[in-house]
Design a protein around this motif. Sequence first.
Motif, short mmCIF file in Angstrom:
data_model
loop_
_atom_site.label_atom_id
_atom_site.label_comp_id
_atom_site.label_asym_id
_atom_site.label_seq_id
_atom_site.Cartn_x
_atom_site.Cartn_y
_atom_site.Cartn_z
N UNK A 1 1.12 -1.42 -0.05
CA UNK A 1 -0.43 0.05 -0.34
C UNK A 1 0.63 1.20 0.08
N UNK A 2 1.85 1.23 0.82
CA UNK A 2 2.80 3.06 0.67
C UNK A 2 3.63 2.84 -0.83
N UNK A 3 3.30 1.64 -1.41
CA UNK A 3 3.82 1.86 -3.07
C UNK A 3 3.25 2.09 -4.53
N UNK A 4 1.76 1.70 -3.66
CA UNK A 4 1.13 1.65 -4.60
C UNK A 4 1.19 0.36 -5.87
N UNK A 5 1.73 -0.90 -4.94
CA UNK A 5 1.69 -1.70 -6.20
C UNK A 5 1.48 -2.91 -5.87
N UNK A 6 1.27 -4.07 -6.67
CA UNK A 6 0.94 -5.34 -6.38
C UNK A 6 1.75 -6.28 -7.31
N UNK B 1 -5.36 -5.26 -10.22
CA UNK B 1 -7.01 -4.58 -10.77
C UNK B 1 -7.67 -4.62 -9.25
N UNK B 2 -7.66 -5.31 -8.29
CA UNK B 2 -8.38 -4.83 -7.28
C UNK B 2 -7.63 -3.34 -6.96
N UNK B 3 -6.72 -2.83 -6.62
CA UNK B 3 -5.62 -1.64 -6.80
C UNK B 3 -6.35 -0.30 -7.52
N UNK B 4 -6.39 -1.24 -9.17
CA UNK B 4 -6.79 0.34 -9.74
C UNK B 4 -8.44 0.09 -9.59
N UNK B 5 -8.80 -0.84 -8.97
CA UNK B 5 -10.63 -0.33 -8.82
C UNK B 5 -10.28 0.50 -7.70
#
Length: 125
Positions: free
Chosen positions: A11-16, A23-27
């Motif tokens: 979550x700190x880097x907004x990456x997975x 896709x969840x992060x993008x949503x």
Amino acid sequence: MGDFNHPDICWRDNAAERKQSRKFLECVNDNFLLQVIEEPTRRGAMLDLVLTNKEGLVRNVKLKGTLGCSDHKMVEFKILRAARRANSKLTTLDFRRTDFGLFRDLLGRVPWDKALEERGAQESL
């Protein structure tokens, strides 16, 4: 709030790492949500999330011990709301006389592909 089971999201880097997590992060980003948990909630992973659409709305997030047979930590937090005074007036926008046709026309003139080229949801705000 809930158990979202995406242990590979940073979550700190907004990456997975995994496609499903990306896709969840993008949503989350597309819906302008913020994730407020900062510590792991289960075995070193941040699985339980608190998502909000307004910065500062959720405060005092604390992780507590487990409940019953669960191996997830309990999450305690406060949802803040503005105190209303008896003499305060609520301000709202009045759209009754809005020319939505003109608004649509003006937005249609913007070269969005070029304006938003190589930008993600957060950079496009």
